[in-house]
Design a protein around this motif. Sequence first.
Motif, PDB file in Angstrom:
ATOM      1  N   UNK A 507      22.363  32.106  -4.500  1.00  0.00           N
ATOM      2  CA  UNK A 507      21.462  33.000  -3.760  1.00  0.00           C
ATOM      3  C   UNK A 507      20.216  32.292  -3.241  1.00  0.00           C
ATOM      4  N   UNK A 508      19.746  31.279  -3.967  1.00  0.00           N
ATOM      5  CA  UNK A 508      18.554  30.559  -3.511  1.00  0.00           C
ATOM      6  C   UNK A 508      18.833  29.802  -2.221  1.00  0.00           C
ATOM      7  N   UNK A 509      20.021  29.217  -2.105  1.00  0.00           N
ATOM      8  CA  UNK A 509      20.387  28.499  -0.877  1.00  0.00           C
ATOM      9  C   UNK A 509      20.551  29.477   0.280  1.00  0.00           C
ATOM     10  N   UNK A 510      21.145  30.618  -0.009  1.00  0.00           N
ATOM     11  CA  UNK A 510      21.278  31.667   1.008  1.00  0.00           C
ATOM     12  C   UNK A 510      19.907  32.120   1.480  1.00  0.00           C
ATOM     13  N   UNK A 511      18.997  32.325   0.560  1.00  0.00           N
ATOM     14  CA  UNK A 511      17.642  32.785   0.889  1.00  0.00           C
ATOM     15  C   UNK A 511      16.926  31.755   1.769  1.00  0.00           C
ATOM     16  N   UNK A 512      17.068  30.480   1.415  1.00  0.00           N
ATOM     17  CA  UNK A 512      16.400  29.432   2.184  1.00  0.00           C
ATOM     18  C   UNK A 512      16.898  29.404   3.629  1.00  0.00           C
ATOM     19  N   UNK A 513      18.219  29.440   3.809  1.00  0.00           N
ATOM     20  CA  UNK A 513      18.777  29.381   5.160  1.00  0.00           C
ATOM     21  C   UNK A 513      18.419  30.629   5.957  1.00  0.00           C
ATOM     22  N   UNK A 514      18.538  31.806   5.338  1.00  0.00           N
ATOM     23  CA  UNK A 514      18.258  33.059   6.049  1.00  0.00           C
ATOM     24  C   UNK A 514      16.791  33.126   6.464  1.00  0.00           C
ATOM     25  N   UNK A 515      15.903  32.725   5.567  1.00  0.00           N
ATOM     26  CA  UNK A 515      14.485  32.729   5.913  1.00  0.00           C
ATOM     27  C   UNK A 515      14.190  31.730   7.023  1.00  0.00           C
ATOM     28  N   UNK A 516      14.928  30.624   7.034  1.00  0.00           N
ATOM     29  CA  UNK A 516      14.773  29.653   8.117  1.00  0.00           C
ATOM     30  C   UNK A 516      15.200  30.270   9.443  1.00  0.00           C
ATOM     31  N   UNK A 517      16.305  31.018   9.434  1.00  0.00           N
ATOM     32  CA  UNK A 517      16.770  31.660  10.656  1.00  0.00           C
ATOM     33  C   UNK A 517      15.763  32.717  11.122  1.00  0.00           C
ATOM     34  N   UNK A 518      15.356  33.590  10.217  1.00  0.00           N
ATOM     35  CA  UNK A 518      14.438  34.666  10.587  1.00  0.00           C
ATOM     36  C   UNK A 518      13.070  34.138  10.993  1.00  0.00           C
ATOM     37  N   UNK A 519      12.674  33.014  10.395  1.00  0.00           N
ATOM     38  CA  UNK A 519      11.337  32.492  10.652  1.00  0.00           C
ATOM     39  C   UNK A 519      11.240  31.548  11.830  1.00  0.00           C
ATOM     40  N   UNK A 520      12.347  31.266  12.459  1.00  0.00           N
ATOM     41  CA  UNK A 520      12.328  30.280  13.547  1.00  0.00           C
ATOM     42  C   UNK A 520      12.602  30.909  14.904  1.00  0.00           C
ATOM     43  N   UNK A 521      12.447  32.209  14.998  1.00  0.00           N
ATOM     44  CA  UNK A 521      12.725  32.881  16.266  1.00  0.00           C
ATOM     45  C   UNK A 521      11.845  32.368  17.400  1.00  0.00           C
TER      46      UNK A 521
END
Length: 585
Positions: A507-521
């Motif tokens: 879940x930590x790896x999922x969180x890191x990638x998802x936050x990267x996607x959401x935060x890089x718009x």
Amino acid sequence: MSESTKAPGAGEARVTPARTQTQTQTQAPDGNRTDDRNRTDDGNRTDQVDVLVIGAGVTGIYQLYRAREAGFSVKLLEAGDGVGGTWFWNRYPEARFDSESYTYGYLFSKELWEEWEWSERFAGQPEIERYFNHVVDRFDLRRDIRFGAKVTSAVYDESAGTWTVRTGDGSELRARFVVAATGILSVPFIPGIPGREDFRGEQHHTGLWPKTPVDFAGKRVAQIGTGSSGVQIVPAIADEVASLTVYQKVADWLTPLNNGPITPEEQAELKADFESIRETLNTSPSGFLHQIAMRSGLDDTEEQRQEFYEQRWNGPGFTKLSEHYMDMTTNPTVNAEWCEFIARKVRSIVKDPETAEKLIPKDHGYGGRRPPFGTGYYEAYNKPTVSLVDINETPITRITETGIETADGLREFDLIIWATGYDFGTGALNRLGVRGRKGLPLEEYWGDGPLTYLGVATAGFPNFFFPGGPHGALGNNPRYSGDQVDFVIDVLTYTRDFGHDVIEVDPAAEKEWTEMMDGSSSRSSFLQSSYFYGANIPGKPVKQLLNPTGRLTLQQMIADAVENDYSAFAFSKTTRTTGTTEESE
């Protein structure tokens, strides 16, 4: 850097770790390899396969090929009765690529590249469908595809570490791993306009177009929507119909596709340059062969910029975006100037000034939405049979038995075309009936938007992957999804070769990638009002569905994952006598 740690390119397999334990493998009757885990205690073979792929589009076909080449027993389920995915379902008039044909096709076989000759720079749907049929027959993949098999549920069995997948005809299969290659443009969206079911004429969505040709001759036709599909249809049918009324919600910055035949000389060059072309496509940030102009628009004089804009206008397809000034989407001055150049073109082509102004976007610059490319679209509005309705000025109130009613009254039609797009990114995955650990529905877990690792896996859903889905592409989609397919096969091979049964993302790896996607718009020019955020679907969370960080970031993180022995995943082995799993380091 060793072969196993290179960033993968579509169609290039990597050397995988040596096996640490011996597995007895036998040849299945259908030619696939299967191991002892596919047999019951009494030795009888079950209906289980190692890998079950869902979807026979560009990604699913490649996943099937790679899984078989890696020695897995594999089956593919396809809802339709043919291969091609998007290019099976979208068979409306003049449906065609707006990515260069040869950059969209597969790169895993030099022989395939040399024997298939695309006739046009941007091939039409019939040729595209023939290509995919050629591929599945050329590599004998059809025997592992079950057509007419629409998946209705995929349920994870925690005790066995397997998935049970059911189809609409009541069939049931079990698989160690499920790869849902269901695509991002596979669930057509039709807006909830009252009365649609009352209409007595024909109506078709571009994404569910019938195989039997639709007769437009002498008919009064309405088309709702003017995106990438809609702009292809209008000029294709304008000369056949009695009348064509186009209902537009949002104007887009359409530019010419500039299609043409591929000459014999160009065919020879493509074949001779296969290796260099593959290398470029496997490493290109956009997945195209295009080269961006590595200078600011403000480095040129105004006269030079106008000359450059004219070159771009006359260039093929996506070069308007990918071979433009490097700051075209980020520099307001350059973007506004390019948009004004296009606007002048529209006004010079469309004779009616009022119609021309409706066709020019007023609410976004170039790159704010996915730009469409067309042939003869603007010119079609000069025909007396074609008219444009801006539904922001005159909203559609309802569909009646005989036509479409707006604030200006009722217009009667014989046929309605719904060119209204798709539930992009997550639409198909959220409709598969996927149930993970403790019966968790995927659509519930993604209720506030997709949560992914590298756009291929999600926590709580072991042995489940979805290359070509959300958080994956930002460019030529087959190149991105090809990277992901290669990664998925490497992960599955690693899992098998080290004796594991279950793999699940941390879940930590999922969180890191998802936050990267959401935060890089902010790194993407696309507006949050576009379908790339799901904003076209009522009630859908407005969340990032692409990968704004780009392909190179994806490739680097894949390389890092391989380098670190897939540390973002937890591996375990099923203990069959107790029905439990043992964690592995």
